[in-house]
Design a protein around this motif. Sequence first.
Motif, PDB file in Angstrom:
ATOM      1  N   THR A  23       0.823  -1.222   0.000  1.00  0.00           N
ATOM      2  CA  THR A  23       0.000   0.000   0.000  1.00  0.00           C
ATOM      3  C   THR A  23       0.853   1.267   0.000  1.00  0.00           C
ATOM      4  OG1 THR A  23      -0.132   0.003   2.428  1.00  0.00           O
ATOM      5  CG2 THR A  23      -1.877  -1.178   1.224  1.00  0.00           C
ATOM      6  N   PHE A  24       2.119   1.137  -0.345  1.00  0.00           N
ATOM      7  CA  PHE A  24       3.065   2.239  -0.232  1.00  0.00           C
ATOM      8  C   PHE A  24       2.779   3.359  -1.227  1.00  0.00           C
ATOM      9  CE2 PHE A  24       7.260   4.283  -0.452  1.00  0.00           C
ATOM     10  CZ  PHE A  24       7.466   4.485   0.894  1.00  0.00           C
ATOM     11  N   THR A  25       2.768   4.588  -0.721  1.00  0.00           N
ATOM     12  CA  THR A  25       2.580   5.786  -1.538  1.00  0.00           C
ATOM     13  C   THR A  25       3.491   6.892  -0.997  1.00  0.00           C
ATOM     14  OG1 THR A  25       0.846   6.683  -0.109  1.00  0.00           O
ATOM     15  CG2 THR A  25       0.124   5.256  -1.941  1.00  0.00           C
ATOM     16  N   LEU A  26       3.566   7.974  -1.726  1.00  0.00           N
ATOM     17  CA  LEU A  26       4.344   9.123  -1.275  1.00  0.00           C
ATOM     18  C   LEU A  26       3.779   9.682   0.037  1.00  0.00           C
ATOM     19  CD1 LEU A  26       6.642  11.137  -1.817  1.00  0.00           C
ATOM     20  CD2 LEU A  26       5.025  12.482  -3.183  1.00  0.00           C
ATOM     21  N   SER A  27       2.461   9.756   0.121  1.00  0.00           N
ATOM     22  CA  SER A  27       1.868  10.278   1.361  1.00  0.00           C
ATOM     23  C   SER A  27       2.128   9.332   2.533  1.00  0.00           C
ATOM     24  CB  SER A  27       0.374  10.559   1.199  1.00  0.00           C
ATOM     25  OG  SER A  27      -0.338   9.385   0.939  1.00  0.00           O
ATOM     26  N   ALA A  28       2.132   8.017   2.290  1.00  0.00           N
ATOM     27  CA  ALA A  28       2.451   7.060   3.357  1.00  0.00           C
ATOM     28  C   ALA A  28       3.895   7.248   3.818  1.00  0.00           C
ATOM     29  CB  ALA A  28       2.228   5.628   2.880  1.00  0.00           C
ATOM     30  N   TYR A  29       4.801   7.445   2.875  1.00  0.00           N
ATOM     31  CA  TYR A  29       6.219   7.678   3.188  1.00  0.00           C
ATOM     32  C   TYR A  29       6.356   8.823   4.195  1.00  0.00           C
ATOM     33  CZ  TYR A  29      11.129   8.986   2.070  1.00  0.00           C
ATOM     34  OH  TYR A  29      12.462   9.301   2.118  1.00  0.00           O
ATOM     35  N   PHE A  30       5.766   9.965   3.858  1.00  0.00           N
ATOM     36  CA  PHE A  30       5.862  11.121   4.747  1.00  0.00           C
ATOM     37  C   PHE A  30       5.070  10.916   6.034  1.00  0.00           C
ATOM     38  CE2 PHE A  30       7.245  13.315   0.834  1.00  0.00           C
ATOM     39  CZ  PHE A  30       8.439  13.824   1.320  1.00  0.00           C
ATOM     40  N   SER A  31       3.960  10.228   5.956  1.00  0.00           N
ATOM     41  CA  SER A  31       3.146   9.962   7.139  1.00  0.00           C
ATOM     42  C   SER A  31       3.913   9.118   8.163  1.00  0.00           C
ATOM     43  CB  SER A  31       1.851   9.254   6.743  1.00  0.00           C
ATOM     44  OG  SER A  31       1.130   8.873   7.883  1.00  0.00           O
ATOM     45  N   TYR A  32       4.580   8.055   7.708  1.00  0.00           N
ATOM     46  CA  TYR A  32       5.340   7.197   8.622  1.00  0.00           C
ATOM     47  C   TYR A  32       6.476   7.980   9.276  1.00  0.00           C
ATOM     48  CZ  TYR A  32       2.952   3.324   6.230  1.00  0.00           C
ATOM     49  OH  TYR A  32       2.023   2.476   5.690  1.00  0.00           O
ATOM     50  N   ILE A  33       7.165   8.803   8.480  1.00  0.00           N
ATOM     51  CA  ILE A  33       8.270   9.599   9.019  1.00  0.00           C
ATOM     52  C   ILE A  33       7.749  10.598  10.051  1.00  0.00           C
ATOM     53  CG2 ILE A  33      10.036  11.322   8.458  1.00  0.00           C
ATOM     54  CD1 ILE A  33      10.317   9.866   5.710  1.00  0.00           C
ATOM     55  N   LEU A  34       6.687  11.306   9.709  1.00  0.00           N
ATOM     56  CA  LEU A  34       6.115  12.306  10.620  1.00  0.00           C
ATOM     57  C   LEU A  34       5.605  11.664  11.901  1.00  0.00           C
ATOM     58  CD1 LEU A  34       5.313  15.238  11.156  1.00  0.00           C
ATOM     59  CD2 LEU A  34       3.154  14.769   9.999  1.00  0.00           C
ATOM     60  N   GLN A  35       4.888  10.562  11.778  1.00  0.00           N
ATOM     61  CA  GLN A  35       4.356   9.902  12.973  1.00  0.00           C
ATOM     62  C   GLN A  35       5.479   9.409  13.885  1.00  0.00           C
ATOM     63  OE1 GLN A  35       0.727   7.398  12.519  1.00  0.00           O
ATOM     64  NE2 GLN A  35       0.975   7.884  10.333  1.00  0.00           N
ATOM     65  N   THR A  36       6.571   8.945  13.293  1.00  0.00           N
ATOM     66  CA  THR A  36       7.720   8.520  14.090  1.00  0.00           C
ATOM     67  C   THR A  36       8.349   9.721  14.782  1.00  0.00           C
ATOM     68  OG1 THR A  36       8.125   6.667  12.600  1.00  0.00           O
ATOM     69  CG2 THR A  36       9.968   7.367  13.992  1.00  0.00           C
ATOM     70  N   ALA A  37       8.509  10.814  14.033  1.00  0.00           N
ATOM     71  CA  ALA A  37       9.143  12.018  14.584  1.00  0.00           C
ATOM     72  C   ALA A  37       8.364  12.603  15.759  1.00  0.00           C
ATOM     73  CB  ALA A  37       9.307  13.067  13.486  1.00  0.00           C
ATOM     74  N   ILE A  38       7.039  12.494  15.730  1.00  0.00           N
ATOM     75  CA  ILE A  38       6.248  13.056  16.834  1.00  0.00           C
ATOM     76  C   ILE A  38       6.021  12.046  17.961  1.00  0.00           C
ATOM     77  CG2 ILE A  38       5.122  14.801  15.399  1.00  0.00           C
ATOM     78  CD1 ILE A  38       2.597  13.038  15.401  1.00  0.00           C
ATOM     79  N   GLY A  39       6.628  10.859  17.823  1.00  0.00           N
ATOM     80  CA  GLY A  39       6.621   9.917  18.935  1.00  0.00           C
ATOM     81  C   GLY A  39       5.610   8.799  18.885  1.00  0.00           C
ATOM     82  N   LYS A  40       4.932   8.596  17.757  1.00  0.00           N
ATOM     83  CA  LYS A  40       3.971   7.500  17.685  1.00  0.00           C
ATOM     84  C   LYS A  40       4.729   6.179  17.609  1.00  0.00           C
ATOM     85  CE  LYS A  40      -0.310   5.974  15.897  1.00  0.00           C
ATOM     86  NZ  LYS A  40      -0.962   5.470  14.758  1.00  0.00           N
ATOM     87  N   GLY A  41       4.225   5.183  18.301  1.00  0.00           N
ATOM     88  CA  GLY A  41       4.869   3.872  18.329  1.00  0.00           C
ATOM     89  C   GLY A  41       5.894   3.802  19.433  1.00  0.00           C
ATOM     90  N   ALA A  42       6.143   2.615  19.895  1.00  0.00           N
ATOM     91  CA  ALA A  42       7.031   2.443  21.038  1.00  0.00           C
ATOM     92  C   ALA A  42       8.451   2.076  20.637  1.00  0.00           C
ATOM     93  CB  ALA A  42       6.460   1.372  21.965  1.00  0.00           C
ATOM     94  N   GLY A  43       8.685   1.762  19.373  1.00  0.00           N
ATOM     95  CA  GLY A  43      10.008   1.288  18.984  1.00  0.00           C
ATOM     96  C   GLY A  43      10.229  -0.115  19.504  1.00  0.00           C
ATOM     97  N   ASP A  44      11.460  -0.566  19.459  1.00  0.00           N
ATOM     98  CA  ASP A  44      11.773  -1.902  19.936  1.00  0.00           C
ATOM     99  C   ASP A  44      11.784  -1.902  21.457  1.00  0.00           C
ATOM    100  OD1 ASP A  44      12.058  -2.898  17.360  1.00  0.00           O
ATOM    101  OD2 ASP A  44      14.188  -2.386  17.269  1.00  0.00           O
ATOM    102  N   ARG A  45      10.897  -2.672  22.022  1.00  0.00           N
ATOM    103  CA  ARG A  45      10.769  -2.719  23.479  1.00  0.00           C
ATOM    104  C   ARG A  45      11.793  -3.678  24.085  1.00  0.00           C
ATOM    105  NH1 ARG A  45       5.229  -1.941  21.879  1.00  0.00           N
ATOM    106  NH2 ARG A  45       5.258  -4.036  21.055  1.00  0.00           N
ATOM    107  N   VAL A  46      12.153  -3.400  25.320  1.00  0.00           N
ATOM    108  CA  VAL A  46      13.003  -4.309  26.075  1.00  0.00           C
ATOM    109  C   VAL A  46      12.146  -5.066  27.071  1.00  0.00           C
ATOM    110  CG1 VAL A  46      15.154  -3.024  25.793  1.00  0.00           C
ATOM    111  CG2 VAL A  46      13.610  -2.433  27.653  1.00  0.00           C
ATOM    112  N   LYS A  47      12.674  -6.208  27.544  1.00  0.00           N
ATOM    113  CA  LYS A  47      11.937  -7.026  28.528  1.00  0.00           C
ATOM    114  C   LYS A  47      11.748  -6.271  29.826  1.00  0.00           C
ATOM    115  CE  LYS A  47      14.311 -10.757  29.060  1.00  0.00           C
ATOM    116  NZ  LYS A  47      14.852 -12.073  29.394  1.00  0.00           N
TER     117      LYS A  47
END
Length: 187
Positions: free
Chosen positions: A162-186
């Motif tokens: 489902t990759f698009t240009l808007s998805a590319y920027f959306s994923y980057i922006l959402q990561t930059a503003i802190g969405k998602g937890a990243g790789d979690r530790v135990k």
Amino acid sequence: MQSPFFRVLDVFLALVGICLTIPFWGLIYLVGLYDTGSPVFAQKRVGKYRKPFTLYKFRTMPVATESVATHLVDASSVTKLGNFLRKTKLDELPQLINVLKGEMSFVGPRPCLFNQTELIEERQKRGVMDVLPGITGLAQINGVDMSTPTKLAELDKEMIDTFTLSAYFSYILQTAIGKGAGDRVKR
């Protein structure tokens, strides 16, 4: 997903990102020298077509920490500086070098370790290993890490399909503003 247009975009954004953040690199490096004695972490990861490459990050755990998937490492292994770097995602900055070298993209499946055989198999079945790994992607912004290999591979495949240009920027922006937890530790 891996068109020449996105490669040019990756290089441009990586250069801009390095130019804008280079003062932080120096500061993180100096504080990291005090924190762990070795502020840059380099590790062999699985790249496009299962080709190995060296991934760079700022170190968030002591040098002697076992080289396994993050979700298998105890949370007490993360240093105080490491906690800050992981929360702010500043530990990922050196991956801009990987992007410039063409080993990674800004957006793609997170590169795994060669000992994560179940994840590699799940990704291989879905054609996920045929694209460059990325700094962020659909799984990361949804808090899915490598502890659930099938679910992760499914989200990686969905992102590719489902990759698009808007998805590319959306994923980057959402990561930059802190969405998602990243790789979690135990815990």
